[in-house]
Design an enzyme around this catalytic site. Structure first.
Site, mmCIF file in Angstrom:
data_model
loop_
_atom_site.group_PDB
_atom_site.id
_atom_site.type_symbol
_atom_site.label_atom_id
_atom_site.label_comp_id
_atom_site.label_asym_id
_atom_site.label_seq_id
_atom_site.Cartn_x
_atom_site.Cartn_y
_atom_site.Cartn_z
ATOM 1 N N GLY A 43 19.861 23.826 -29.445
ATOM 2 C CA GLY A 43 19.777 24.437 -30.774
ATOM 3 C C GLY A 43 18.601 24.007 -31.637
ATOM 4 C CG ASP A 102 30.010 20.902 -38.568
ATOM 5 O OD1 ASP A 102 30.188 21.491 -39.643
ATOM 6 O OD2 ASP A 102 30.849 20.893 -37.643
ATOM 7 N N GLY A 104 28.672 15.244 -38.821
ATOM 8 C CA GLY A 104 27.797 14.079 -38.831
ATOM 9 C C GLY A 104 28.049 13.134 -37.660
ATOM 10 C CB THR A 106 26.183 14.858 -32.965
ATOM 11 O OG1 THR A 106 27.266 15.755 -32.721
ATOM 12 C CG2 THR A 106 25.245 14.857 -31.777
ATOM 13 C CG LEU A 107 22.111 13.420 -36.200
ATOM 14 C CD1 LEU A 107 21.050 12.618 -35.445
ATOM 15 C CD2 LEU A 107 22.461 14.633 -35.352
ATOM 16 C CE LYS A 130 28.800 25.046 -40.797
ATOM 17 N NZ LYS A 130 29.752 25.211 -39.679
ATOM 18 C CG ASP A 158 25.462 28.120 -29.156
ATOM 19 O OD1 ASP A 158 25.290 27.059 -29.795
ATOM 20 O OD2 ASP A 158 26.334 28.245 -28.272
ATOM 21 N NE ARG A 164 21.608 28.237 -27.314
ATOM 22 C CZ ARG A 164 22.290 27.172 -27.742
ATOM 23 N NH1 ARG A 164 22.012 26.640 -28.902
ATOM 24 N NH2 ARG A 164 23.232 26.649 -26.988
HETATM 25 P P1 IMP Z 1 28.345 17.340 -35.794
HETATM 26 O O1 IMP Z 1 28.432 16.187 -34.861
HETATM 27 O O2 IMP Z 1 29.734 17.810 -36.225
HETATM 28 O O3 IMP Z 1 27.452 17.117 -36.984
HETATM 29 O O4 IMP Z 1 27.865 18.542 -34.925
HETATM 30 C C1 IMP Z 1 26.654 19.096 -34.939
HETATM 31 C C2 IMP Z 1 26.579 20.102 -33.801
HETATM 32 O O5 IMP Z 1 27.696 21.016 -33.807
HETATM 33 C C3 IMP Z 1 25.357 20.956 -33.998
HETATM 34 O O6 IMP Z 1 24.235 20.395 -33.382
HETATM 35 C C4 IMP Z 1 25.783 22.280 -33.402
HETATM 36 O O7 IMP Z 1 25.503 22.290 -32.019
HETATM 37 C C5 IMP Z 1 27.272 22.345 -33.604
HETATM 38 N N1 IMP Z 1 27.622 23.149 -34.798
HETATM 39 C C6 IMP Z 1 28.205 22.702 -35.931
HETATM 40 N N2 IMP Z 1 28.390 23.687 -36.828
HETATM 41 C C7 IMP Z 1 27.913 24.805 -36.242
HETATM 42 C C8 IMP Z 1 27.795 26.179 -36.685
HETATM 43 O O8 IMP Z 1 28.181 26.592 -37.792
HETATM 44 N N3 IMP Z 1 27.228 27.038 -35.794
HETATM 45 C C9 IMP Z 1 26.780 26.658 -34.562
HETATM 46 N N4 IMP Z 1 26.868 25.385 -34.123
HETATM 47 C C10 IMP Z 1 27.418 24.473 -34.955
#
Ligand code: IMP
Ligand code: MG
Length: 175
Positions: A43, A102, A104, A106-107, A130, A158, A164
């Protein structure tokens, strides 16, 4: 379950203008230095390429793929590196470029992992943020747009691997 309809949320022109601003800001902040961009497959790549083209200092770029366990709309926070970086980052000014932050999770897993490799600096840049969905506090130095708590697609993002390639940001709505 019906068909998916995409409602435009942020136009191609707005995205483009904002990336111009971010590129200028980053070029200024890192003036006199070289920047090493790390982007997360798949992404983040669309945004990272557009951003890199608007940065006027020397840039190198590397890719990493992470997968989080669990269903695709929610991140479990347990991330596995499925493709690691090609280059060491020790001593480099590293900027992680992501499509969206989203929860947070993953990071917040990735950052300590990368910090242990001793970069000179490590900052985070995301096209979309978000804030309502945040579960883990992760500092984000550069944000393109805050978006509401809706599932967004386009510009690298996606829904089941589709959309994408949309040149704008849209909301995927089930009809
Ligand atoms: P986090 O660990 O919840 O911050 O996840 C981030 C990852 O979730 C992003 O890199 C996306 O791959 C996926 N993601 C989160 N929200 C969305 C969305 O609204 N649309 C598409 N992918 C999302
Ligand atoms: Mg991602």
């Amino acid at each position: 379950m019906g068909e998916t309809v995409i409602r435009e949320l942020i136009s191609e022109e707005k995205v483009c203008n904002r990336i111009n601003e971010l590129g200028a800001k980053i070029s200024k902040d890192y003036e006199g230095k070289e920047l090493h961009i790390i982007t997360i497959l798949k992404g983040g790549v669309f945004f990272a390429c557009e951003l890199a083209k608007r940065i006027s200092i020397p840039v190198s770029i590397d890719f990493m793929q992470v997968s989080s366990y669990g269903d695709s709309r929610e991140s479990s926070g347990i991330v596995k590196i499925s493709k690691d970086l090609d280059e060491p980052i020790e001593g480099k000014e590293v900027l992680i470029v992501e499509d969206i932050i989203d929860s947070g999770k993953t990071l917040s897993h990735l950052k300590p992992m990368l910090l242990s490799r001793k970069p000179a600096s490590l900052r985070l840049c995301t096209l979309l943020n978000k804030p309502e969905r945040r579960e883990v506090n992760v500092p984000v130095e550069y944000i393109g747009f805050d978006v509401p708590d809706e599932f967004v697609v386009g510009y690298g993002l996606d829904f089941a691997q589709k959309y994408r390639n949309l040149p704008f940001i849209g909301v995927a709505e089930e009809q």
